[in-house]
Scaffold this motif. Structure first.
Motif, mmCIF file in Angstrom:
data_model
loop_
_atom_site.group_PDB
_atom_site.id
_atom_site.type_symbol
_atom_site.label_atom_id
_atom_site.label_comp_id
_atom_site.label_asym_id
_atom_site.label_seq_id
_atom_site.Cartn_x
_atom_site.Cartn_y
_atom_site.Cartn_z
ATOM 1 N N ALA A 293 0.827 -1.212 0.000
ATOM 2 C CA ALA A 293 0.000 0.000 0.000
ATOM 3 C C ALA A 293 0.857 1.256 0.000
ATOM 4 O O ALA A 293 0.369 2.353 -0.287
ATOM 5 C CB ALA A 293 -0.922 -0.005 1.212
ATOM 6 N N ARG A 294 2.145 1.095 0.326
ATOM 7 C CA ARG A 294 3.034 2.248 0.411
ATOM 8 C C ARG A 294 4.429 1.813 -0.051
ATOM 9 O O ARG A 294 4.722 0.624 -0.178
ATOM 10 C CB ARG A 294 3.135 2.752 1.842
ATOM 11 C CG ARG A 294 3.875 1.775 2.725
ATOM 12 C CD ARG A 294 4.179 2.238 4.124
ATOM 13 N NE ARG A 294 5.367 1.580 4.642
ATOM 14 C CZ ARG A 294 5.473 0.305 4.974
ATOM 15 N NH1 ARG A 294 4.421 -0.510 4.835
ATOM 16 N NH2 ARG A 294 6.607 -0.194 5.433
ATOM 17 N N ILE A 295 5.266 2.794 -0.311
ATOM 18 C CA ILE A 295 6.690 2.537 -0.463
ATOM 19 C C ILE A 295 7.426 3.445 0.513
ATOM 20 O O ILE A 295 6.904 4.500 0.905
ATOM 21 C CB ILE A 295 7.184 2.783 -1.905
ATOM 22 C CG1 ILE A 295 6.953 4.238 -2.332
ATOM 23 C CG2 ILE A 295 6.539 1.814 -2.878
ATOM 24 C CD1 ILE A 295 7.635 4.603 -3.643
ATOM 25 N N ASP A 296 8.608 3.024 0.924
ATOM 26 C CA ASP A 296 9.377 3.792 1.903
ATOM 27 C C ASP A 296 10.549 4.535 1.286
ATOM 28 O O ASP A 296 11.067 5.486 1.880
ATOM 29 C CB ASP A 296 9.880 2.868 3.014
ATOM 30 C CG ASP A 296 8.731 2.203 3.744
ATOM 31 O OD1 ASP A 296 8.027 2.909 4.488
ATOM 32 O OD2 ASP A 296 8.526 0.983 3.564
ATOM 33 N N ALA A 297 10.984 4.089 0.127
ATOM 34 C CA ALA A 297 12.106 4.734 -0.543
ATOM 35 C C ALA A 297 12.165 4.243 -1.977
ATOM 36 O O ALA A 297 11.581 3.210 -2.332
ATOM 37 C CB ALA A 297 13.424 4.421 0.172
ATOM 38 N N VAL A 298 12.867 5.002 -2.807
ATOM 39 C CA VAL A 298 13.184 4.603 -4.183
ATOM 40 C C VAL A 298 14.701 4.642 -4.321
ATOM 41 O O VAL A 298 15.350 5.549 -3.783
ATOM 42 C CB VAL A 298 12.522 5.542 -5.214
ATOM 43 C CG1 VAL A 298 13.024 5.235 -6.624
ATOM 44 C CG2 VAL A 298 11.008 5.429 -5.151
#
Length: 416
Positions: A293-298
């Protein structure tokens, strides 16, 4: 088959200094590989300067203490520290000090402080047909495949020994007969628009590596000319999922003007017909995060971002403020062309520039349980889960930027 050294090589190996140590290492490796001679090399790319433990630092410092110096052009792969000060590396003492000592030792040995896994985009481009000794899997495969120079996959610390000795064992991909393709990787069933898309090449590379393994193959059915960044992405992914040291692309790479030339006029041992379903499966395999549902970093830039890729990143951000940090790993040769205004704009948007190293080989990402890392790199996708503890979500560069702007996945389905 026994190894025959020249009088000069025997004399060097008989000494007590660092050069003698290097020559003995190269000769012993040649015996293990079944080579009957050593050959002169024109250059080296050194992967052994990345800190993995104190023994590596002590080895390099012993060479320095013995007065060893490289005798051919030798560029350096990434180290464990960002010496440019762009990003904060969470490597603590005493490891941090040992890593710095190791990097300094390699510079004292005469190596160029390039600190990049893409030396071929930093001006180190050996001539077609020349023998070199390169480490770092993506650099090796690019050197062999795109530049047409000849190298095996030289590991730590044989790479620096070859650079000091100016010699390498004559075996494997140094020999023309071992560079002929034995497998055809046919992508003609894939649509042209897909082969022309950035997202395709890491996926195809990861599939190629799993299917071909350590064999030499030739990709056929390409009706678009991939750029150097696409070839870089393909080779890096292939070398990550398989022991690929050389690939050919018919009509594209220098030793494959056509399919027959790549095969040396022989019939292939195997033909792998790539289907859209195989491509879709390979793309899915690059993600380990299941419907996050989310990402924390790319994280992007494995191999290191080229100047063109960094400019594309700037265009895609287009003044937006990112909701999660985007780590852009690149070489100092690219940063040198980035003026203060551009750099400030990137950093104000939420981009964390990383130089001299990358987020997969040294602790830069926050230590986060259950973290999700998004990337457009097939190599990052392969190594990040084990090296960082983050689950991975794969997407194109545009999808990565759009997702970073919102802090959640923004993916586009590829038609089957």
């Amino acid at each position: 088959m026994s190894l025959a050294l020249t009088a000069e090589e025997r004399a060097t190996a008989a000494g007590n200094d660092g050069a003698a140590m290097a020559m003995r290492i190269v000769a012993d490796a040649a015996r293990l590989m079944g080579a009957d001679r050593l050959i002169p090399i024109q250059s080296a790319h050194i992967d052994g300067a990345l800190y993995h433990g104190d023994s590596g630092t002590h080895f390099a410092e012993k060479l320095v203490a013995g007065g060893a110096r490289v005798v051919v052009r030798s560029t350096l792969n990434v180290g464990a520290l960002d010496l440019m000060g762009c990003s904060r590396v969470r490597l603590e003492e005493p490891a941090r000090g040992m890593a710095r000592r190791m990097m300094e030792a390699y510079r004292t040995l005469g190596c160029e402080a390039t600190w990049t896994c893409a030396p071929y985009q930093a001006g180190h481009r050996p001539e077609k047909g020349s023998d070199v000794a390169w480490g770092e899997s993506n650099a090796v495969v690019f050197c062999n495949s795109v530049l047409g120079a000849r190298t095996n996959r030289y590991g730590d610390f044989l790479d620096i020994a070859c650079a000091i000795a100016g010699r390498a064992p004559d075996y494997g991909l140094h020999q023309p007969e071992n560079r002929l393709a034995r497998v055809v990787f046919d992508v003609s069933a894939l649509p042209s628009w897909l082969l022309g898309a950035e997202i395709a090449w890491p996926v195809l590379g990861s599939l190629y590596g799993r299917q071909v393994g350590e064999a030499v193959g030739v990709v056929s059915g390409i009706d678009v000319q991939p750029g150097e960044d696409s070839l870089k992405a393909f080779g890096a992914a292939a070398a990550s999922t398989g022991a690929v040291g050389l690939f050919h692309i018919a009509g594209v790479t220098p030793e494959a003007p056509d399919l027959g030339s790549a095969l040396g006029g022989a019939e292939p041992d195997e033909v792998i017909a790539v289907t859209p379903a195989m491509f879709a499966d390979a793309k899915a395999r690059l993600s380990t995060a299941e419907r996050p549902a989310r990402i924390d970093a790319v994280a992007i830039g494995s191999p290191h971002l080229s100047a063109d890729e960094l400019a594309r990143l700037e265009a895609l951000i287009a003044g937006r403020k990112l909701a999660v940090p985007l780590y852009a790993c690149t070489g100092r040769h690219v940063l040198a062309g980035l003026n203060a205004l551009r750099r400030t704009a990137l950093e104000n948007a939420g981009v964390v520039l990383v130089a001299d190293t990358c987020v997969v080989v040294t602790p830069i990402l926050p230590d986060l349980d259950g973290g999700v890392l998004m990337t457009n790199s097939g190599k990052f996708a392969q190594y990040a889960p084990g090296n960082t503890g983050y689950a991975v979500l794969y997407g194109s560069l545009e999808e990565c930027v759009n997702s970073a702007a919102l802090g959640k996945p923004m993916l586009t389905e590829i038609p089957r």
